[in-house]
Design a protein around this motif. Sequence first.
Motif, PDB file in Angstrom:
ATOM      1  N   ILE A  16     103.249  64.037  51.306  1.00 19.05           N
ATOM      2  CA  ILE A  16     104.393  63.621  50.478  1.00 19.05           C
ATOM      3  C   ILE A  16     104.141  62.238  49.869  1.00 19.05           C
ATOM      4  CG2 ILE A  16     106.830  62.938  50.574  1.00 19.05           C
ATOM      5  CD1 ILE A  16     107.166  65.295  52.631  1.00 19.05           C
ATOM      6  N   ILE A  17     103.687  61.306  50.681  1.00 14.93           N
ATOM      7  CA  ILE A  17     103.392  59.967  50.161  1.00 14.93           C
ATOM      8  C   ILE A  17     102.277  60.039  49.122  1.00 14.93           C
ATOM      9  CG2 ILE A  17     102.499  57.681  50.763  1.00 14.93           C
ATOM     10  CD1 ILE A  17     103.962  58.071  53.514  1.00 14.93           C
ATOM     11  N   ALA A  18     101.248  60.831  49.410  1.00 13.00           N
ATOM     12  CA  ALA A  18     100.133  60.967  48.470  1.00 13.00           C
ATOM     13  C   ALA A  18     100.593  61.539  47.130  1.00 13.00           C
ATOM     14  CB  ALA A  18      99.045  61.853  49.073  1.00 13.00           C
ATOM     15  N   LEU A  19     101.479  62.525  47.143  1.00 17.11           N
ATOM     16  CA  LEU A  19     101.968  63.116  45.887  1.00 17.11           C
ATOM     17  C   LEU A  19     102.659  62.074  45.009  1.00 17.11           C
ATOM     18  CD1 LEU A  19     103.349  66.650  46.798  1.00 17.11           C
ATOM     19  CD2 LEU A  19     101.546  66.103  45.156  1.00 17.11           C
ATOM     20  N   PHE A  20     103.451  61.228  45.629  1.00 21.19           N
ATOM     21  CA  PHE A  20     104.141  60.187  44.860  1.00 21.19           C
ATOM     22  C   PHE A  20     103.159  59.218  44.209  1.00 21.19           C
ATOM     23  CE2 PHE A  20     107.967  61.390  47.306  1.00 21.19           C
ATOM     24  CZ  PHE A  20     108.855  61.502  46.247  1.00 21.19           C
ATOM     25  N   LEU A  21     101.980  59.099  44.788  1.00 16.92           N
ATOM     26  CA  LEU A  21     100.964  58.215  44.225  1.00 16.92           C
ATOM     27  C   LEU A  21     100.066  58.938  43.217  1.00 16.92           C
ATOM     28  CD1 LEU A  21      99.871  56.425  47.533  1.00 16.92           C
ATOM     29  CD2 LEU A  21     101.233  55.435  45.679  1.00 16.92           C
ATOM     30  N   PRO A  33      99.306  66.381  30.999  1.00 15.11           N
ATOM     31  CA  PRO A  33     100.754  66.282  31.209  1.00 15.11           C
ATOM     32  C   PRO A  33     101.118  66.190  32.693  1.00 15.11           C
ATOM     33  CG  PRO A  33     100.261  67.989  29.597  1.00 15.11           C
ATOM     34  CD  PRO A  33      98.949  67.535  30.170  1.00 15.11           C
ATOM     35  N   ILE A  34     102.095  65.353  32.963  1.00 13.15           N
ATOM     36  CA  ILE A  34     102.504  65.118  34.351  1.00 13.15           C
ATOM     37  C   ILE A  34     102.966  66.416  35.015  1.00 13.15           C
ATOM     38  CG2 ILE A  34     104.929  64.489  33.980  1.00 13.15           C
ATOM     39  CD1 ILE A  34     104.276  62.087  35.945  1.00 13.15           C
ATOM     40  N   TYR A  35     103.531  67.341  34.238  1.00 18.43           N
ATOM     41  CA  TYR A  35     103.954  68.634  34.786  1.00 18.43           C
ATOM     42  C   TYR A  35     102.747  69.377  35.362  1.00 18.43           C
ATOM     43  CZ  TYR A  35     105.476  73.471  35.000  1.00 18.43           C
ATOM     44  OH  TYR A  35     105.749  74.744  35.434  1.00 18.43           O
ATOM     45  N   ASP A  36     101.652  69.449  34.583  1.00 16.86           N
ATOM     46  CA  ASP A  36     100.457  70.161  35.049  1.00 16.86           C
ATOM     47  C   ASP A  36      99.839  69.477  36.260  1.00 16.86           C
ATOM     48  OD1 ASP A  36     100.600  72.216  33.177  1.00 16.86           O
ATOM     49  OD2 ASP A  36      99.413  71.125  31.697  1.00 16.86           O
ATOM     50  N   ILE A  37      99.765  68.164  36.229  1.00 16.23           N
ATOM     51  CA  ILE A  37      99.233  67.443  37.396  1.00 16.23           C
ATOM     52  C   ILE A  37     100.171  67.630  38.582  1.00 16.23           C
ATOM     53  CG2 ILE A  37      98.765  65.139  38.345  1.00 16.23           C
ATOM     54  CD1 ILE A  37      96.501  66.101  36.650  1.00 16.23           C
ATOM     55  N   ILE A  39     102.037  70.327  39.238  1.00 11.16           N
ATOM     56  CA  ILE A  39     101.788  71.671  39.786  1.00 11.16           C
ATOM     57  C   ILE A  39     100.490  71.668  40.591  1.00 11.16           C
ATOM     58  CG2 ILE A  39     101.227  74.076  39.206  1.00 11.16           C
ATOM     59  CD1 ILE A  39     104.192  73.405  38.857  1.00 11.16           C
ATOM     60  N   VAL A  40      99.437  71.109  39.989  1.00 13.88           N
ATOM     61  CA  VAL A  40      98.150  71.011  40.688  1.00 13.88           C
ATOM     62  C   VAL A  40      98.333  70.220  41.983  1.00 13.88           C
ATOM     63  CG1 VAL A  40      95.871  69.917  40.588  1.00 13.88           C
ATOM     64  CG2 VAL A  40      96.651  71.311  38.676  1.00 13.88           C
ATOM     65  N   GLY A  41      99.092  69.138  41.913  1.00  9.27           N
ATOM     66  CA  GLY A  41      99.325  68.310  43.094  1.00  9.27           C
ATOM     67  C   GLY A  41     100.055  69.057  44.194  1.00  9.27           C
ATOM     68  N   ILE A  42     101.085  69.801  43.835  1.00  9.22           N
ATOM     69  CA  ILE A  42     101.871  70.534  44.840  1.00  9.22           C
ATOM     70  C   ILE A  42     101.050  71.644  45.481  1.00  9.22           C
ATOM     71  CG2 ILE A  42     103.853  72.081  45.143  1.00  9.22           C
ATOM     72  CD1 ILE A  42     105.321  70.244  43.078  1.00  9.22           C
ATOM     73  N   VAL A  43     100.344  72.425  44.659  1.00 11.58           N
ATOM     74  CA  VAL A  43      99.502  73.493  45.215  1.00 11.58           C
ATOM     75  C   VAL A  43      98.398  72.888  46.073  1.00 11.58           C
ATOM     76  CG1 VAL A  43      97.856  75.331  44.617  1.00 11.58           C
ATOM     77  CG2 VAL A  43     100.036  75.161  43.398  1.00 11.58           C
ATOM     78  N   SER A  44      97.763  71.842  45.554  1.00 15.82           N
ATOM     79  CA  SER A  44      96.690  71.184  46.300  1.00 15.82           C
ATOM     80  C   SER A  44      97.223  70.592  47.604  1.00 15.82           C
ATOM     81  CB  SER A  44      96.046  70.083  45.457  1.00 15.82           C
ATOM     82  OG  SER A  44      95.437  70.630  44.309  1.00 15.82           O
ATOM     83  N   ALA A  45      98.400  69.987  47.555  1.00 19.62           N
ATOM     84  CA  ALA A  45      98.986  69.395  48.759  1.00 19.62           C
ATOM     85  C   ALA A  45      99.308  70.463  49.796  1.00 19.62           C
ATOM     86  CB  ALA A  45     100.237  68.607  48.398  1.00 19.62           C
ATOM     87  N   THR A  46      99.761  71.625  49.333  1.00 19.54           N
ATOM     88  CA  THR A  46     100.057  72.721  50.260  1.00 19.54           C
ATOM     89  C   THR A  46      98.783  73.184  50.958  1.00 19.54           C
ATOM     90  OG1 THR A  46     101.916  73.407  48.886  1.00 19.54           O
ATOM     91  CG2 THR A  46     101.067  75.019  50.452  1.00 19.54           C
ATOM     92  N   LEU A  89      87.297  69.638  48.853  1.00 16.57           N
ATOM     93  CA  LEU A  89      86.657  69.713  47.534  1.00 16.57           C
ATOM     94  C   LEU A  89      86.134  71.114  47.264  1.00 16.57           C
ATOM     95  CD1 LEU A  89      85.487  67.835  45.118  1.00 16.57           C
ATOM     96  CD2 LEU A  89      83.358  68.014  46.399  1.00 16.57           C
ATOM     97  N   ALA A  90      85.509  71.718  48.246  1.00 20.97           N
ATOM     98  CA  ALA A  90      84.950  73.063  48.084  1.00 20.97           C
ATOM     99  C   ALA A  90      86.031  74.099  47.790  1.00 20.97           C
ATOM    100  CB  ALA A  90      84.169  73.445  49.337  1.00 20.97           C
ATOM    101  N   VAL A  91      87.204  73.903  48.332  1.00 18.92           N
ATOM    102  CA  VAL A  91      88.296  74.855  48.134  1.00 18.92           C
ATOM    103  C   VAL A  91      89.052  74.607  46.822  1.00 18.92           C
ATOM    104  CG1 VAL A  91      90.506  75.647  49.078  1.00 18.92           C
ATOM    105  CG2 VAL A  91      88.596  75.192  50.604  1.00 18.92           C
ATOM    106  N   LEU A  92      89.283  73.338  46.498  1.00 22.34           N
ATOM    107  CA  LEU A  92      90.156  73.020  45.360  1.00 22.34           C
ATOM    108  C   LEU A  92      89.475  73.054  43.992  1.00 22.34           C
ATOM    109  CD1 LEU A  92      92.377  70.148  46.787  1.00 22.34           C
ATOM    110  CD2 LEU A  92      92.933  72.568  46.520  1.00 22.34           C
ATOM    111  N   MET A  93      88.186  72.829  43.925  1.00 21.06           N
ATOM    112  CA  MET A  93      87.509  72.752  42.630  1.00 21.06           C
ATOM    113  C   MET A  93      87.685  74.025  41.784  1.00 21.06           C
ATOM    114  SD  MET A  93      83.662  71.536  41.737  1.00 21.06           S
ATOM    115  CE  MET A  93      82.901  73.042  42.256  1.00 21.06           C
ATOM    116  N   PRO A  94      87.476  75.216  42.328  1.00 17.76           N
ATOM    117  CA  PRO A  94      87.684  76.423  41.508  1.00 17.76           C
ATOM    118  C   PRO A  94      89.139  76.575  41.037  1.00 17.76           C
ATOM    119  CG  PRO A  94      86.457  76.954  43.496  1.00 17.76           C
ATOM    120  CD  PRO A  94      86.936  75.534  43.637  1.00 17.76           C
ATOM    121  N   TYR A  95      90.084  76.189  41.878  1.00 21.78           N
ATOM    122  CA  TYR A  95      91.499  76.258  41.484  1.00 21.78           C
ATOM    123  C   TYR A  95      91.790  75.325  40.312  1.00 21.78           C
ATOM    124  CZ  TYR A  95      96.416  75.137  41.382  1.00 21.78           C
ATOM    125  OH  TYR A  95      97.683  74.880  40.937  1.00 21.78           O
ATOM    126  N   LEU A  96      91.292  74.092  40.370  1.00 18.15           N
ATOM    127  CA  LEU A  96      91.494  73.135  39.276  1.00 18.15           C
ATOM    128  C   LEU A  96      90.925  73.666  37.965  1.00 18.15           C
ATOM    129  CD1 LEU A  96      90.641  69.704  40.948  1.00 18.15           C
ATOM    130  CD2 LEU A  96      92.881  70.489  40.207  1.00 18.15           C
TER     131      LEU A  96
END
Length: 145
Positions: A16-21, A33-37, A39-46, A89-96
């Motif tokens: 949660i703290i990381a997402l705010f940053l 766009p902040i919306y896309d980042i 979404i990426v942030g929320i999925v990545s954080a999950t 990194l190995a998991v998130l790169m293809p998603y990004l």
Amino acid sequence: MRPPLDRLRHALSFEIIALFLIVPLGALAFDIPIYDIGIVGIVSATIATLWNIIYNFTFDVALKRLTATTLKTARVRVLHAVLFELGLLAVLMPYLAWYLDVSLWQAFVMDASFALFYIIYALGFNWAYDALFPLPEWKGAVVCE
């Protein structure tokens, strides 16, 4: 070792703290766009939260077997943060690459940038967390040695 509820508190507060940053910083740094980042942030954080719980438990079990304690030295904290981010990194790169419709190279650069941020953030966050919520087995030890 930390009980399950403590691990959950750790993982959720970390993300949660990381997402705010990271959301505003990522939108600014990559001109996305902040919306896309967001979404990426929320999925990545999950994904990262689940990885965090699994990774930290596994790391602590291994550390306790090797050293008979879960108390981390500065060197072990750096190793802990780097290994965590390499796995993520190995998991998130293809998603990004897929979600942002960018090349794998662009996704790698973005993910590596996020990973660098998170390595520094994780080092500081975990040090602070351990200082705020020390385990009984660490009584009398210096958490930040």
